[in-house]
Design a protein around this motif. Structure first.
Motif, PDB file in Angstrom:
ATOM      1  N   ARG A 194     -10.369  -1.139 -12.768  1.00 55.60           N
ATOM      2  CA  ARG A 194      -8.964  -1.002 -13.146  1.00 55.60           C
ATOM      3  C   ARG A 194      -8.775  -0.041 -14.297  1.00 55.60           C
ATOM      4  NH1 ARG A 194      -7.480  -5.488 -17.091  1.00 55.60           N
ATOM      5  NH2 ARG A 194      -9.506  -6.122 -17.794  1.00 55.60           N
ATOM      6  N   PRO A 199       1.645   0.493 -12.464  1.00 54.33           N
ATOM      7  CA  PRO A 199       2.381  -0.774 -12.609  1.00 54.33           C
ATOM      8  C   PRO A 199       3.827  -0.635 -12.154  1.00 54.33           C
ATOM      9  CG  PRO A 199       1.145  -0.278 -14.592  1.00 54.33           C
ATOM     10  CD  PRO A 199       1.072   0.940 -13.726  1.00 54.33           C
ATOM     11  N   TRP A 254       3.656  -5.425 -12.604  1.00 56.29           N
ATOM     12  CA  TRP A 254       2.465  -5.848 -11.872  1.00 56.29           C
ATOM     13  C   TRP A 254       1.793  -4.644 -11.266  1.00 56.29           C
ATOM     14  CZ3 TRP A 254       1.686  -5.592  -6.466  1.00 56.29           C
ATOM     15  CH2 TRP A 254       2.803  -5.211  -5.726  1.00 56.29           C
ATOM     16  N   THR A 255       0.483  -4.741 -11.186  1.00 52.09           N
ATOM     17  CA  THR A 255      -0.328  -3.708 -10.563  1.00 52.09           C
ATOM     18  C   THR A 255      -1.016  -4.339  -9.370  1.00 52.09           C
ATOM     19  OG1 THR A 255      -0.737  -2.706 -12.718  1.00 52.09           O
ATOM     20  CG2 THR A 255      -2.187  -2.038 -10.917  1.00 52.09           C
ATOM     21  N   GLN A 313      -2.615  -7.809 -10.908  1.00 55.17           N
ATOM     22  CA  GLN A 313      -2.560  -7.945 -12.359  1.00 55.17           C
ATOM     23  C   GLN A 313      -1.098  -7.911 -12.813  1.00 55.17           C
ATOM     24  OE1 GLN A 313      -5.520  -8.169 -14.317  1.00 55.17           O
ATOM     25  NE2 GLN A 313      -6.338  -8.444 -12.262  1.00 55.17           N
ATOM     26  N   TYR A 314      -0.740  -8.796 -13.728  1.00 55.91           N
ATOM     27  CA  TYR A 314       0.603  -8.828 -14.302  1.00 55.91           C
ATOM     28  C   TYR A 314       0.511  -8.426 -15.760  1.00 55.91           C
ATOM     29  CZ  TYR A 314       2.090 -11.199 -10.110  1.00 55.91           C
ATOM     30  OH  TYR A 314       2.373 -11.499  -8.802  1.00 55.91           O
ATOM     31  N   HIS A 315       1.547  -7.740 -16.253  1.00 50.32           N
ATOM     32  CA  HIS A 315       1.554  -7.215 -17.617  1.00 50.32           C
ATOM     33  C   HIS A 315       2.898  -7.510 -18.277  1.00 50.32           C
ATOM     34  CE1 HIS A 315      -1.581  -4.850 -15.656  1.00 50.32           C
ATOM     35  NE2 HIS A 315      -0.653  -4.372 -14.861  1.00 50.32           N
ATOM     36  N   TRP A 333       2.116  -1.299 -22.375  1.00 50.16           N
ATOM     37  CA  TRP A 333       1.581  -2.656 -22.313  1.00 50.16           C
ATOM     38  C   TRP A 333       0.102  -2.636 -22.637  1.00 50.16           C
ATOM     39  CZ3 TRP A 333      -2.318  -3.306 -18.761  1.00 50.16           C
ATOM     40  CH2 TRP A 333      -2.413  -2.337 -17.762  1.00 50.16           C
ATOM     41  N   ASP A 377      -3.698  -7.982 -19.468  1.00 51.50           N
ATOM     42  CA  ASP A 377      -3.096  -8.388 -18.218  1.00 51.50           C
ATOM     43  C   ASP A 377      -3.382  -9.856 -17.949  1.00 51.50           C
ATOM     44  OD1 ASP A 377      -5.629  -6.384 -17.192  1.00 51.50           O
ATOM     45  OD2 ASP A 377      -5.760  -8.509 -16.743  1.00 51.50           O
ATOM     46  N   GLN A 394      -3.927 -12.692 -14.691  1.00 50.25           N
ATOM     47  CA  GLN A 394      -4.089 -12.943 -13.272  1.00 50.25           C
ATOM     48  C   GLN A 394      -3.456 -14.298 -12.985  1.00 50.25           C
ATOM     49  OE1 GLN A 394      -8.272 -12.781 -12.608  1.00 50.25           O
ATOM     50  NE2 GLN A 394      -8.384 -10.600 -12.950  1.00 50.25           N
ATOM     51  N   ALA A 427      -0.005 -12.474 -22.648  1.00 48.73           N
ATOM     52  CA  ALA A 427       0.108 -11.045 -22.352  1.00 48.73           C
ATOM     53  C   ALA A 427       1.098 -10.377 -23.305  1.00 48.73           C
ATOM     54  CB  ALA A 427       0.540 -10.840 -20.905  1.00 48.73           C
TER      55      ALA A 427
END
Length: 158
Positions: free
Chosen positions: A3, A14, A50-51, A61-63, A71, A74, A76, A86
């Protein structure tokens, strides 16, 4: 490809999270933004990005990001405490600010899970103590600061 690798494909960038599909994330983000506004008013409200994962075996992955998209860190499979963690990482790494701070010990507190599986802010000094539930940092402010915040909020509503 990790990543951290360069991704020339903008599809790997993202993207904003559609919070209408994830009401639990919307509630968590709202709580984090209430706490941020109460204790760090110069910071703008966070948003969730999110990615999508490149690997079907790895989760997306959320940010927690600033409005300009910056950002750090991350989460999960996010929950309320994960969103708070986060946001904390983003504030620390991007704004260079310890947030939030225990008013009693003047040290940073940490997001976690308290009784009843609710997201809380915890101070780890000494035996440690629960500061408050996520979204309720206003309660920890000194009276004068809390009253000023309420006046400011009433001014925005009126």
């Amino acid at each position: 490809m990790s990543r951290f690798s360069y991704r020339p494909d903008p599809a790997g960038a993202p993207r904003p999270v559609d919070l209408t599909d994830r009401p639990e994330l919307a509630a968590a983000l709202d709580a984090v933004n209430r706490d941020l506004a109460a204790t760090l008013p110069e910071a703008a409200p966070m948003r969730l990005l999110w990615t999508p994962s490149d690997d079907e075996d790895l989760p997306d992955q959320y940010h927690a990001a600033l409005p300009d998209g910056r950002w750090h860190g991350d989460v999960q499979d996010p929950d309320a405490a994960g969103v708070a963690k986060a946001a904390q990482e983003t504030v620390q790494a991007v704004l260079w600010q310890v947030w939030p701070v225990c008013p009693e010990h003047r040290t940073g507190v940490h997001a976690g899970t308290g009784a009843g599986e609710r997201a809380v802010w915890r101070c780890r000094v000494g035996e440690g103590h629960e500061l408050c539930s996520l979204g309720e940092l206003t309660q920890t402010l000194p009276g004068k600061q809390r009253r000023a915040l309420r006046r400011k909020e009433r001014g925005r509503e009126g």
